[in-house]
Design a protein around this motif. Sequence first.
Motif, mmCIF file in Angstrom:
data_model
loop_
_atom_site.group_PDB
_atom_site.id
_atom_site.type_symbol
_atom_site.label_atom_id
_atom_site.label_comp_id
_atom_site.label_asym_id
_atom_site.label_seq_id
_atom_site.Cartn_x
_atom_site.Cartn_y
_atom_site.Cartn_z
ATOM 1 N N PHE A 1 9.376 10.359 -12.279
ATOM 2 C CA PHE A 1 9.061 10.869 -10.946
ATOM 3 C C PHE A 1 7.583 10.639 -10.626
ATOM 4 C CE2 PHE A 1 8.702 13.785 -7.454
ATOM 5 C CZ PHE A 1 9.951 13.724 -6.863
ATOM 6 N N TYR A 2 6.743 10.795 -11.637
ATOM 7 C CA TYR A 2 5.304 10.572 -11.439
ATOM 8 C C TYR A 2 5.039 9.128 -11.015
ATOM 9 C CZ TYR A 2 0.514 9.461 -12.877
ATOM 10 O OH TYR A 2 -0.771 9.001 -12.905
ATOM 11 N N MET A 3 5.649 8.180 -11.731
ATOM 12 C CA MET A 3 5.428 6.778 -11.386
ATOM 13 C C MET A 3 6.013 6.443 -10.017
ATOM 14 S SD MET A 3 5.816 4.766 -14.990
ATOM 15 C CE MET A 3 7.310 5.588 -15.438
ATOM 16 N N PHE A 4 7.156 7.023 -9.722
ATOM 17 C CA PHE A 4 7.737 6.794 -8.396
ATOM 18 C C PHE A 4 6.818 7.342 -7.314
ATOM 19 C CE2 PHE A 4 10.468 7.949 -4.818
ATOM 20 C CZ PHE A 4 11.155 6.765 -4.619
ATOM 21 N N MET A 5 6.224 8.514 -7.587
ATOM 22 C CA MET A 5 5.330 9.127 -6.599
ATOM 23 C C MET A 5 4.081 8.269 -6.388
ATOM 24 S SD MET A 5 3.508 12.882 -6.674
ATOM 25 C CE MET A 5 2.254 12.377 -7.852
ATOM 26 N N VAL A 6 3.483 7.786 -7.497
ATOM 27 C CA VAL A 6 2.282 6.961 -7.369
ATOM 28 C C VAL A 6 2.607 5.645 -6.668
ATOM 29 C CG1 VAL A 6 0.478 5.750 -8.645
ATOM 30 C CG2 VAL A 6 1.226 8.019 -9.395
ATOM 31 N N ALA A 7 3.738 5.029 -7.048
ATOM 32 C CA ALA A 7 4.138 3.778 -6.389
ATOM 33 C C ALA A 7 4.387 4.013 -4.904
ATOM 34 C CB ALA A 7 5.393 3.221 -7.065
ATOM 35 N N ASN A 8 4.969 5.152 -4.574
ATOM 36 C CA ASN A 8 5.219 5.477 -3.167
ATOM 37 C C ASN A 8 3.904 5.679 -2.419
ATOM 38 O OD1 ASN A 8 7.446 6.175 -1.199
ATOM 39 N ND2 ASN A 8 6.181 8.010 -1.049
ATOM 40 N N MET A 9 2.907 6.256 -3.094
ATOM 41 C CA MET A 9 1.597 6.426 -2.464
ATOM 42 C C MET A 9 0.961 5.070 -2.153
ATOM 43 S SD MET A 9 0.204 9.432 -4.926
ATOM 44 C CE MET A 9 -0.646 10.694 -4.097
ATOM 45 N N ILE A 10 1.121 4.141 -3.105
ATOM 46 C CA ILE A 10 0.596 2.792 -2.866
ATOM 47 C C ILE A 10 1.287 2.171 -1.661
ATOM 48 C CG2 ILE A 10 0.424 0.473 -3.829
ATOM 49 C CD1 ILE A 10 0.137 1.716 -6.589
ATOM 50 N N MET A 11 2.597 2.334 -1.602
ATOM 51 C CA MET A 11 3.354 1.756 -0.488
ATOM 52 C C MET A 11 2.966 2.407 0.846
ATOM 53 S SD MET A 11 5.122 -0.704 -1.580
ATOM 54 C CE MET A 11 3.791 -0.975 -2.757
ATOM 55 N N GLU A 12 2.703 3.724 0.813
ATOM 56 C CA GLU A 12 2.323 4.410 2.058
ATOM 57 C C GLU A 12 1.026 3.838 2.610
ATOM 58 O OE1 GLU A 12 3.804 6.620 3.931
ATOM 59 O OE2 GLU A 12 5.578 6.743 2.651
ATOM 60 N N ARG A 13 0.134 3.470 1.700
ATOM 61 C CA ARG A 13 -1.150 2.907 2.141
ATOM 62 C C ARG A 13 -1.000 1.464 2.605
ATOM 63 N NH1 ARG A 13 -6.187 4.072 -1.554
ATOM 64 N NH2 ARG A 13 -7.149 3.567 0.455
ATOM 65 N N GLN A 14 0.061 0.781 2.175
ATOM 66 C CA GLN A 14 0.211 -0.646 2.481
ATOM 67 C C GLN A 14 1.396 -0.934 3.398
ATOM 68 O OE1 GLN A 14 0.293 -2.795 -1.218
ATOM 69 N NE2 GLN A 14 -1.658 -1.952 -1.923
ATOM 70 N N LYS A 15 2.043 0.117 3.907
ATOM 71 C CA LYS A 15 3.204 -0.102 4.769
ATOM 72 C C LYS A 15 2.827 -0.852 6.040
ATOM 73 C CE LYS A 15 6.570 3.436 3.507
ATOM 74 N NZ LYS A 15 7.242 4.697 3.910
ATOM 75 N N ASN A 16 1.673 -0.543 6.586
ATOM 76 C CA ASN A 16 1.259 -1.231 7.812
ATOM 77 C C ASN A 16 1.065 -2.719 7.556
ATOM 78 O OD1 ASN A 16 0.366 -0.892 10.666
ATOM 79 N ND2 ASN A 16 -1.510 -1.806 9.824
ATOM 80 N N GLU A 17 0.455 -3.027 6.384
ATOM 81 C CA GLU A 17 0.240 -4.433 6.010
ATOM 82 C C GLU A 17 1.578 -5.138 5.783
ATOM 83 O OE1 GLU A 17 -1.610 -6.887 2.222
ATOM 84 O OE2 GLU A 17 -2.253 -4.818 2.606
ATOM 85 N N ILE A 18 2.517 -4.480 5.127
ATOM 86 C CA ILE A 18 3.833 -5.073 4.873
ATOM 87 C C ILE A 18 4.580 -5.291 6.185
ATOM 88 C CG2 ILE A 18 6.075 -4.669 3.802
ATOM 89 C CD1 ILE A 18 4.618 -3.119 1.609
ATOM 90 N N ALA A 19 4.501 -4.300 7.067
ATOM 91 C CA ALA A 19 5.196 -4.410 8.353
ATOM 92 C C ALA A 19 4.643 -5.574 9.175
ATOM 93 C CB ALA A 19 5.070 -3.107 9.132
ATOM 94 N N VAL A 20 3.315 -5.781 9.128
ATOM 95 C CA VAL A 20 2.700 -6.900 9.856
ATOM 96 C C VAL A 20 3.183 -8.232 9.280
ATOM 97 C CG1 VAL A 20 0.523 -8.078 10.355
ATOM 98 C CG2 VAL A 20 0.689 -5.596 10.596
#
Length: 951
Positions: A315-334
């Motif tokens: 769960f910890y790794m999933f949470m950290v990975a999700n935090m990374i994705m939250e910061r990069q979602k705008n970049e991925i969406a672009v």
Amino acid sequence: MIFRKMVQNKWLEISLLLGLVITVALVSSMPIYTEAILSRMLVKDLEKQQQTSHIYSGSYSAFMVLTGIKNDQVRNIIKQSDSFMNNQAALGFKLPIKELVTSLATARFEIASEASSSTDLKESIRGISVASSIGLEKHIKLIDGRMPGAQPVDGVYEVLVTNNMLIKLKTVLNNVFTIQDKLITEKIKLKPVGVFESKIKDDLFFSTASMDRYSSSFIMNEQLYNQEFVQKAKLSIDSVEYYFVMDYSKMRLGNVKDFLLTNNLIKKWVDGHSNGTSFETVPAQGTFKSYESRAANLRILIWSLNVPVIIMLAFYMFMVANMIMERQKNEIAVLRSRGAARWKIMLIYLIECLLLAIVAYPVGILLGLLLIKMIGASNGFLEFVQRSAMPVHINREALQYGLIALSISLIMMLIPAFLATRVTIVGLKQRLARQNIKSVWHKLFLDMIALGIAIYGLHMFRVRMNTLLDFGLSTTDLKIDSLQFIVPALFILGSGLFLLRLYPYLLQLIYWVGRKWWPPSIYATLIQVGRSSSQYQFLMIFLIMTIATGVFSASAARTINNNTEDRVSYGIGADVVLQMQWPNDAPPAATLADIIKATFEKTGLAEPPERIHYTEPPIEPVITLPGVEQYAKVFKKPNIGVSAKEVNSNATLMAINTFDFGRTAWFRDGLLSHSFYEYLNLIASNPKAVLISQTMADELKVKVGDLIDLGWSGVEDRSFTVYGIIKYFPTFNPNQTGTGSEPAPMLVVANLRYVQANLATEPYQIWMKLKPGATMNEFYQGMKDRKLKAILIQDTKAELITSKNDPFLLSINGVLSLGFMISLGISFIGFLLYWMLALRGRTLQYGILRAVGISFRSLIFMLAAEQILTSVAAIAIGLLIGNVTSRLYVPVFQSAFDVKKLVPPFQVMFDSMDTMRLYMVVSVMLVLGLCILGWMLSRIKMHQALKLGED
């Protein structure tokens, strides 16, 4: 681009790497630790088996009978067997070989002495063989005569004999004997020239069977024996024995399979090269059979104990990975909006994860070895001592499990990236506008499913315990269900998700209750948390799981340790129990000579008296031993006759002086409906008063106020009055010990003085309570100085040390200690990481608040209120769930022990020191986190924050 992305998110990447390293270390260490602890447990079991049977556990004997086989075939069989045993078999055991003894023996012949001085010596003696053992000369010493020659002297073969053999022959050394057998054409003469015995007492060279064989054999020089009887076949070889002596202290988990395979290989060889009457003697065979079930149970237990920690790390790794994705979602969406394929984006994150995995795998394996050394030094929960290191090494299974854990972790890390690639720029903006979306686990009702499985597991455990107690079975009679040890983690997860489902409604209630009085800072905080509750759920469920797992681990370890200590103290009854030798008029035990004489003279042995009279020795030298604070006389008589209401049965009588017994005996509070001392005072008022066990009351249908009669062989029955019914009493185990058809154990507690005056005065035990700080070394030295000899000594401190060193308990303490520390460490890292990133993500919001006039002090107050509503609330929920989980599921650990011996009953316990450690870590985490966040907040420059975007 990948390296630049990783550098920009260095703290998240380092946290992710740390999670990977700990996961690989934990998972890979389990096979290594399991092998090490099981190896230690196996060696301990073999030592106990040796103490019980008095046979060296590392011995192995293969006996081949060659009767009826032609001489030329016998030579080939011996030659081939020697090669097989010395090479393939010896190497197959994978253990250091201390001795490999090859013994040859002829058939048993009838011999006659050539001595003419006595007619007895001319009589034929049957059952004598001629034998030889390779290397015998190095392990014997002569007590009379000399060593035999390597060649015949005047056609006479010189031999060695044992002293028993010399007595059996009724002869002296240097008398010549001739083999009397019509099938032997050449006259064989044998002359004993020396008497031998073992050079060293309990020499492993000699097996029990070999010593018996030497007592009925002539032992010849091995070279002469091979030349005359094996090669020339002057006497036919009847049997050959191969006796292995291995260093079983070097036995490891993998050696068991090698040992059993080699055993089967030897058995197949022996059966195929003898006349069908061969056998193998394997003292360790019984231990291996019992070990298999114990090893399987321990393996399940160790892995199951780590399930909550593994889930928490995932769960910890999933949470950290999700935090990374939250910061990069705008970049991925672009990227997606500009035509980038999903698989290309996933490839970028896969490479990123693989780079972390390449570093995490070797570091995690090495860290796993360090964790095992720490676990191996555990002497209790969070107690570490200097103990000899366990022999550990990285095995193939550890590498495989580490790789599997790493692969699953990578999948967990890539799931947020996969979900993020599905969102376009338009979808992302829509999602950001709808912050209060119900989470996936709540949509799928995963909380209800987890709680359902956990409750089912609890129900099955209670059914299992009732079955074991009702039928008098042990835990080895029913297979341990690994689900029982996994369900606590499911209960923690399910309860946490379920309470988070209700938490938004609680926030709405708080908001509604104080909506007219809340200051702007609290109002803004309630709006922020209430409308964006899904943003905090990852952090909250993570904190809930880590804190609850820590509480559960601490409670489980303390419960197991304290219950083990209570079981030892209850089973012995006091700090020290002694029973001295009492002079009596009992006749001496019949010797073998008495039995033989009575048999030949057709007279029976003397009947023992119906009653033995004892003389009580002085007690003063015992009760004044160094360190003794209190003492009590305790008379215990098993299998006395009890009758009540025309129903007869057997019970154990315990006669005591109530005042002394109450000050000396150990008894846990809460086991009886009233205080233990109240029951003692109850029977102190009347000499004929007794306490009886609940099992006796149920069996004989007796209640308080009824009369019962007690007595035993040679003693006239006396009547007693039942004053109380008890379920437990020091040393009394009320649980069914046999099958369900047998009556349960029963107990009667009476007054010692009345029993001695009206029934009999027989040897009693002396129970002693030691002064605080007193040592058993002083106590034993006092016994030695006063030359006191006891026929029974029970030392509670020694038993407690033995129980603490039990590999089974060591493994539980080590694993739970490790889980507790990992839980607190990961919760601290996850907490700081989340709030640091959350603060950075809300820089614009805080800049606007400062720009419209909100003071820095108010911002700190808002941040503290937000911490209380999220982190503090999650920690409080975690503590609550941890306590509830402990009370419900810690009793599950009973199934890892023999339920019949769990007296006093299993009781869930908490230690104030563990709670203080937990509160200290949580307090430091919150205070330090708030200080860091405040420092970060103070460094925000308002004009730069407002440039980041538009309101």
